[in-house]
Design a protein around this motif. Sequence first.
Motif, PDB file in Angstrom:
ATOM      1  N   ALA A 159       0.737  -1.314   0.003  1.00 44.07           N
ATOM      2  CA  ALA A 159      -0.146   0.036  -0.225  1.00 44.07           C
ATOM      3  C   ALA A 159       0.890   1.216  -0.096  1.00 44.07           C
ATOM      4  O   ALA A 159       0.515   2.511  -0.616  1.00 44.07           O
ATOM      5  N   ALA A 160       1.908   1.055   0.690  1.00 40.63           N
ATOM      6  CA  ALA A 160       2.964   2.184   0.912  1.00 40.63           C
ATOM      7  C   ALA A 160       3.556   2.879  -0.590  1.00 40.63           C
ATOM      8  O   ALA A 160       3.902   3.752  -0.794  1.00 40.63           O
ATOM      9  N   THR A 161       3.453   1.977  -1.605  1.00 42.06           N
ATOM     10  CA  THR A 161       4.012   2.117  -2.856  1.00 42.06           C
ATOM     11  C   THR A 161       2.944   2.429  -3.570  1.00 42.06           C
ATOM     12  O   THR A 161       3.307   2.484  -5.251  1.00 42.06           O
ATOM     13  N   THR A 162       1.756   2.121  -3.538  1.00 41.75           N
ATOM     14  CA  THR A 162       0.544   2.066  -4.574  1.00 41.75           C
ATOM     15  C   THR A 162       0.120   3.573  -4.468  1.00 41.75           C
ATOM     16  O   THR A 162      -0.199   4.247  -3.564  1.00 41.75           O
ATOM     17  N   PRO A 163       0.037   4.239  -5.701  1.00 34.11           N
ATOM     18  CA  PRO A 163      -0.470   5.508  -5.933  1.00 34.11           C
ATOM     19  C   PRO A 163      -1.865   5.771  -5.456  1.00 34.11           C
ATOM     20  O   PRO A 163      -2.687   4.819  -5.755  1.00 34.11           O
ATOM     21  N   ALA A 164      -2.303   6.730  -4.864  1.00 34.59           N
ATOM     22  CA  ALA A 164      -3.488   6.834  -4.465  1.00 34.59           C
ATOM     23  C   ALA A 164      -4.456   6.874  -5.631  1.00 34.59           C
ATOM     24  O   ALA A 164      -4.237   7.287  -6.507  1.00 34.59           O
ATOM     25  N   GLY A 165      -5.606   5.910  -5.114  1.00 33.79           N
ATOM     26  CA  GLY A 165      -6.774   5.909  -5.972  1.00 33.79           C
ATOM     27  C   GLY A 165      -6.347   4.845  -7.010  1.00 33.79           C
ATOM     28  O   GLY A 165      -7.286   4.294  -7.985  1.00 33.79           O
TER      29      GLY A 165
END
Length: 512
Positions: A501-507
């Motif tokens: 999640a920390a490396t997943t772009p918002a949205g």
Amino acid sequence: MASNITNVFVLMLENRSFDNLLGFSSITGTDAVTGQQTAVDGLTGKESNSYNGVAYTVSQPADQTLPVDPGHEFADAVEQLCGHGATYKSGGSYPPINNSGFVANFADSTSDEEGKAPVQDLAMIMRCYAPSQLPILNTLAREFAVCDRWFSSLPGPTWPNRFFAHAASSKGLDASPNPVTQIAVWDFLGLSFPNGTIFKALDAKADLGNFRWRLYGPGKTTTITTALSGVNASDVKSLDNFAKDVQGSYPWLYTFIEPNYGDILNGSYSGGNSQHPMDGVTAGEALIKQVYEAIRNSPLWETSLLIITWDEHGGFYDHVAPPAAVAPGDTQPKTKPSDTGDEFGLNVNGFTFEQYGIRVPAVVVSPLVPKNTVDHRVYDHSSIPATLQAIYGLAPMTKRDAAANNVLPLLSLSSPRTDTPVTLPQPAQFGNVVTGTPVTAVALPESAPMPASQQGFVLLHAKHDLQTSPPTEHPAIMNRVSSIQTVGQAKQYMQEVGAKAATTPAGAQTGQ
């Protein structure tokens, strides 16, 4: 709109009964209904529970933390309210309530990894905070309106009670979520409700503009509201920016604020500000101060409403017997193994939802609320959507919010007060002042069974995992989640998803 309110804020902390926080507050004030002098329904100091022939009487002050997490699942609440050994018959009436089993259940909780307190600690469940230990809550309760008959929506744990704040229903859920049995229901779209949620209702009201609701929480994978269908990790905003946000153009009509639940990976809950029993109350006091002062010193203040409450009692004693409740009517109680249709929702214990849960604190803050108001009317968490419905012209979602009192009558002044505090006192700093034990968080052994309080967070991580993974990976994810049994397995999975999640772009969502 049906009032002068333009912005509604709700801050919901966790796991504290009314008596635990305000039972010894000795607040007197003006009755919200009669206009006469009155006092909160607090403690006399004579209330007690007995266990193994020993009477445990309520007392003050209280320690900062507890050494174990008190039981607060459905079966625990039955014992706490109805006496040691009491049980609930699936689909039946709730047993007679006498509030006699709190100490006994603290000694012998029905839940894994909860309660089981040693004899020398049993009195802790009856100890309540002195007003000097909670200066922020007590100041707000005296400056605005304190509600002393705000009940949790069902006698049970955090998750279903929080769902009532959003949907006036828990979709039949009367226990903590279980990833082993419920992962198929909590797919990548999130948990849906037969009649939707307050967020979807606001979204569907075309005349409310484009900025209808906002969510502040501790993180992408640890904000409980993101369990709902239509609310995603990308919707979570950081509370670090809240004061700055409300200083500018802030068009969102409804804002829900979740606390930081602390160390959920190890089950110690340390380092948060939710007021979890194992993490103490001081950080939560600071959170209340932060939220209030941000709104009070913003351009929104004169047309704002802030509701501060707690999701459920957390196993702590309260002397008031909760009354009967109106069932939401959107699901049926599951009374036999063959009850597997959609009409039974997530029901586990066969609960009919015709009984409120244990009383929790609630303070209603607005410059339109007369100073030092005491409200004895009955509320529960469905009063939150009921209030929003009254302000913004929305229809009830279930029979529960249709019957619920809303808080708008408390906003009885024709013009905003000018004497409300700009700042609040500093939080009181104290340790375990009664027992003298260190304020030290104790992590659960990794080999221990995954406790009920951790299970829902596994499902939150699973939702994010599914949303950010291709469909070909979904079966493996669901199989893994449904096989998690221990604290260590849950921790490893949540750490992996958290890193992702920390490396997943918002949205970003690929799991569609």
